[in-house]
Design an enzyme around this catalytic site. Structure first.
Site, PDB file in Angstrom:
ATOM      1  CG  HIS A 200      -1.769   1.061   1.467  1.00 39.13           C
ATOM      2  ND1 HIS A 200      -2.866   1.248   0.659  1.00 39.13           N
ATOM      3  CD2 HIS A 200      -1.767   2.080   2.348  1.00 39.13           C
ATOM      4  CE1 HIS A 200      -3.503   2.325   1.060  1.00 39.13           C
ATOM      5  NE2 HIS A 200      -2.858   2.842   2.079  1.00 39.13           N
ATOM      6  CD  GLU A 445      -6.796  -9.389 -14.476  1.00 40.96           C
ATOM      7  OE1 GLU A 445      -6.148  -8.690 -13.691  1.00 40.96           O
ATOM      8  OE2 GLU A 445      -8.039  -9.456 -14.465  1.00 40.96           O
ATOM      9  CG  ASP A 469      -4.768 -10.204 -10.513  1.00 38.15           C
ATOM     10  OD1 ASP A 469      -4.481 -10.565  -9.362  1.00 38.15           O
ATOM     11  OD2 ASP A 469      -5.573  -9.298 -10.756  1.00 38.15           O
ATOM     12  CB  CYS A 516      -2.708  -2.533 -18.175  1.00 32.16           C
ATOM     13  SG  CYS A 516      -3.790  -3.880 -17.677  1.00 32.16           S
TER      14      CYS A 516
HETATM   15  C1  PEP Z   1      -3.127  -6.674 -13.141  1.00 32.26           C
HETATM   16  O1  PEP Z   1      -3.632  -7.623 -12.523  1.00 32.26           O
HETATM   17  O2  PEP Z   1      -1.992  -6.704 -13.666  1.00 32.26           O
HETATM   18  C2  PEP Z   1      -3.853  -5.390 -13.273  1.00 32.26           C
HETATM   19  C3  PEP Z   1      -3.408  -4.422 -14.040  1.00 32.26           C
HETATM   20  O3  PEP Z   1      -4.980  -5.237 -12.553  1.00 32.26           O
HETATM   21  P1  PEP Z   1      -4.986  -4.935 -10.982  1.00 32.26           P
HETATM   22  O4  PEP Z   1      -3.579  -4.613 -10.555  1.00 32.26           O
HETATM   23  O5  PEP Z   1      -5.935  -3.806 -10.797  1.00 32.26           O
HETATM   24  O6  PEP Z   1      -5.494  -6.228 -10.416  1.00 32.26           O
HETATM   25 MG    MG Z   2      -5.717  -7.625 -11.991  1.00 25.88          MG
END
Ligand code: PEP
Ligand code: MG
Length: 601
Positions: A200, A445, A469, A516
């Site tokens: 965090h 993911e 993920d 992303c």
């Molecule tokens: C990811 O899982 O890489 C992602 C971009 O989504 P989040 O971090 O919001 O789970």
């Molecule tokens: Mg994710």
């Protein structure tokens, strides 16, 4: 050549936010108080009980003051939720009388009685199945620990709004209640004992654009407020009470970093085109429509991921269609000739709806494997359709795309699209404008979606790979748990195989693919990713954009292909990482810095 020795006053942790800062420490004493049992003679017991009630009263006043201040500063109710809960716990007659009874029974001091009560709560909460109630234990622990601090230290061990000059925060941990109090400008950086790569504190630090190192283990025990401190958020090092030689050494690093930052910022509006002429689109990940203000100033070419779940947490009821529409419309209008990808609600797993009692997410033994993201949305079709209608309506005002999170099988995508079609039909019937050709895509993911990418690609118009993920689910590593952070390995051959497979299948099907997750803003990963075929879009925290654009301008896709090809043949994550680093060595931050700085270590 042997590794340089690490000096005794250098603490090595996990780099969580880039930058190098030299300043004064401010130790927030969190979770590390030492409570001793003292027996209290019978004739002193009343005075001890009195001391306890007075401490509770002063603790409550302190909480009320902080809550009032944060309410008036933010003009919102959101930050006060945490404080209200703590206030109620410390004002709860049954909690107070439980402590008192323990003091009387054991003839012990108040802080010890609180410890005994906390242990009782911990035992009984551990048997509760409902996650919501289990989560309440954290509030109780934080509130009662605050009270113990008042008893031991006569105060809370520091609050961030006492700060009068800019400081570096050193703490065992940093709770959301602490971060709410952060005033930009007063905090130069964080050095935290606990936490992994997605801690965090690191996320907050990145969004404030200040350096942070986490996972420093014993730093806060060894630091006093006022100590000189250096944080190197690039290397993950913290130097406590530096020597003159260390000042000189890190100051040089800092100068290099600043030269580099200035240089890349000067070029942030240039496109990211590789030396062999391939354009890579660099987009921003945003968490709120307020982040839109920072897109242009960092050279973002649109929004590659809008994490809409932040619209849904810390509130007392579901956000309605109108409220969501207004929010998404701002996004649509802000991206102009670019586009913005709105991810539908990704609640659950690591994104628990804290402070949102209205969202009835039942407790689950394994939230990361449970009813999260698209699964939750499909189980709440009314909620999901409201969001889809709001996005569709906003699509009349700019180029929006819809993205579904955590798709693991085609049925989920088909079901989500069916609801989308229903929403479109309703809007058409009501004569409300929307973009009928809005593109829909999915996040890759999980291993299942990566392995089945060829089929999924036929059902949507784009993929965005969520490596955060994907790594968690492929390697079975809880992304939030610092105890297994050392196993969280983006360069694992298994991860590279899934990435390459996904990118290849997208290319074969003729759909676009982006990344992303955090891998998108690491030059070492990007050197491999750009060599894996047609990946030409990356989305990341805005602050990383100028640096990544500069890196992309320094490499060629031809070299990236050779790197990816070799990396995919290798079997050891560390070996892969060193191999890539060796190849791009002078093109990483450190190497590029040397171009701009006169000299350095
Ligand atoms: C990811 O899982 O890489 C992602 C971009 O989504 P989040 O971090 O919001 O789970
Ligand atoms: Mg994710």
């Amino acid at each position: 050549m042997s590794e340089p020795e690490i000096e005794d006053n250098v603490f090595v942790g996990i780099p969580a936010s880039t930058g190098i800062i030299i300043g004064k420490a401010y130790v927030l004493d969190r979770h590390m108080i030492c409570v001793l049992e003292q027996s209290v003679p019978e004739d002193e017991l009343d005075a001890e009980i009195e001391r306890f009630y007075e401490a509770a009263e002063s603790c409550r006043s302190e909480i009320r003051e902080i809550a009032d201040r944060s309410r008036s500063e933010s003009g919102e109710d959101i930050p006060s939720l945490v404080f209200d809960t703590h206030f109620q716990i410390l004002n709860d007659p049954s909690v107070l009388s439980d402590v008192k009874n323990i003091m009387v029974e054991r003839r012990c001091n108040a802080e010890w009685a609180i410890k005994v009560l906390l242990e009782k709560y911990q035992t009984s909460f551990s048997k509760i199945k409902d996650q919501y109630f289990r989560d309440r234990l954290l509030d109780i622990e934080q509130a009662l620990t605050r009270l113990q601090r008042h008893l031991i230290q006569g105060g809370d061990g520091g609050t961030l709004d006492d700060l009068t000059e800019p400081v570096i925060i050193v703490s065992h941990d940093l709770s959301p209640a602490d971060t709410i109090q952060l005033t930009p400008g007063k905090v130069m950086g964080f050095a935290i004992d606990v936490g992994g790569k997605t801690a965090h504190a690191g996320i907050i630090a990145s969004s404030m654009d200040i350096p942070a190192v986490v996972g420093l283990k014993t730093l806060s025990l060894n630091t006093r407020s006022g100590d000189a401190l250096i944080i190197d958020g690039n290397a993950g090092e913290v130097v406590l009470r530096p020597t003159t030689a260390q000042f000189v050494k890190y100051n040089k690093r800092r100068q290099k970093h600043l030269y580099y930052d200035q240089a890349v910022h000067a070029k942030k509006h240039l496109e990211a085109v590789t030396t062999d002429g391939v354009k890579v689109k660099v987009l921003a990940n945003i968490e709120s429509s307020q982040d839109l203000a920072h897109l242009a100033e960092h050279g973002a070419e649109g929004v590659g991921l809008y994490r809409t779940e932040y619209l849904f947490i810390h509130r007392s009821k579901w956000p309605g269609e109108e409220e969501q529409f207004e929010d998404y419309r701002k996004v649509a209008e802000a991206v102009k000739s670019n586009w913005a990808i709105i991810r539908t609600l990704d609640m659950g797993g690591d994104k628990l709806p804290t402070g949102s009692d209205y969202m009835d997410m039942a407790a689950e033994p394994n939230p990361a494997l449970g009813l999260r993201a698209i699964r939750f949305c499909l189980s709440e079709p009314a909620v999901f359709k409201t969001q889809l209608r709001a996005i569709l309506r906003a699509s009349a005002f700019g180029n929006l795309k819809i993205m579904y999170p955590l798709i693991t099988a085609p049925e989920e995508l088909i079901a989500a699209n069916a609801l989308l079609e229903e929403a479109k039909g309703e809007l058409a019937g009501e004569g409300i404008a929307y973009n009928p050709a809005i593109e829909t895509g999915i996040m890759i993911e999980t291993p299942s979606s990566a392995l089945f990418a060829g089929h999924l690609a036929k059902l949507c118009s784009f993929f965005s790979i969520g490596t955060n993920d994907l790594i968690q689910y492929t390697l079975a590593i809880d992304r939030m748990n610092e105890k297994v952070a050392y196993l969280y390995q983006p360069f694992s051959p298994a991860i590279l195989k899934l990435l390459s497979q996904t990118i290849m299948e997208a290319e074969k099907a003729g759909i676009s693919v982006s990344v992303c997750g955090k891998m998108a803003d690491d030059p070492v990963s990007v050197a491999i990713l750009l060599g894996m075929g047609g990946l030409r879009e990356l989305s990341m925290d805005v602050h990383s954009i100028p640096r990544l654009k500069q890196f992309i301008r320094s490499i060629s896709v031809k070299d990236a292909r050779a790197i990816a090809e070799r990396a995919l043949e290798m079997t050891d994550a560390e070996e892969i990482k060193s191999f890539v680093m060796k190849h791009i060595g002078d093109k990483t931050r450190e190497g590029l810095t040397a171009e701009f700085a006169p000299d350095g270590d």
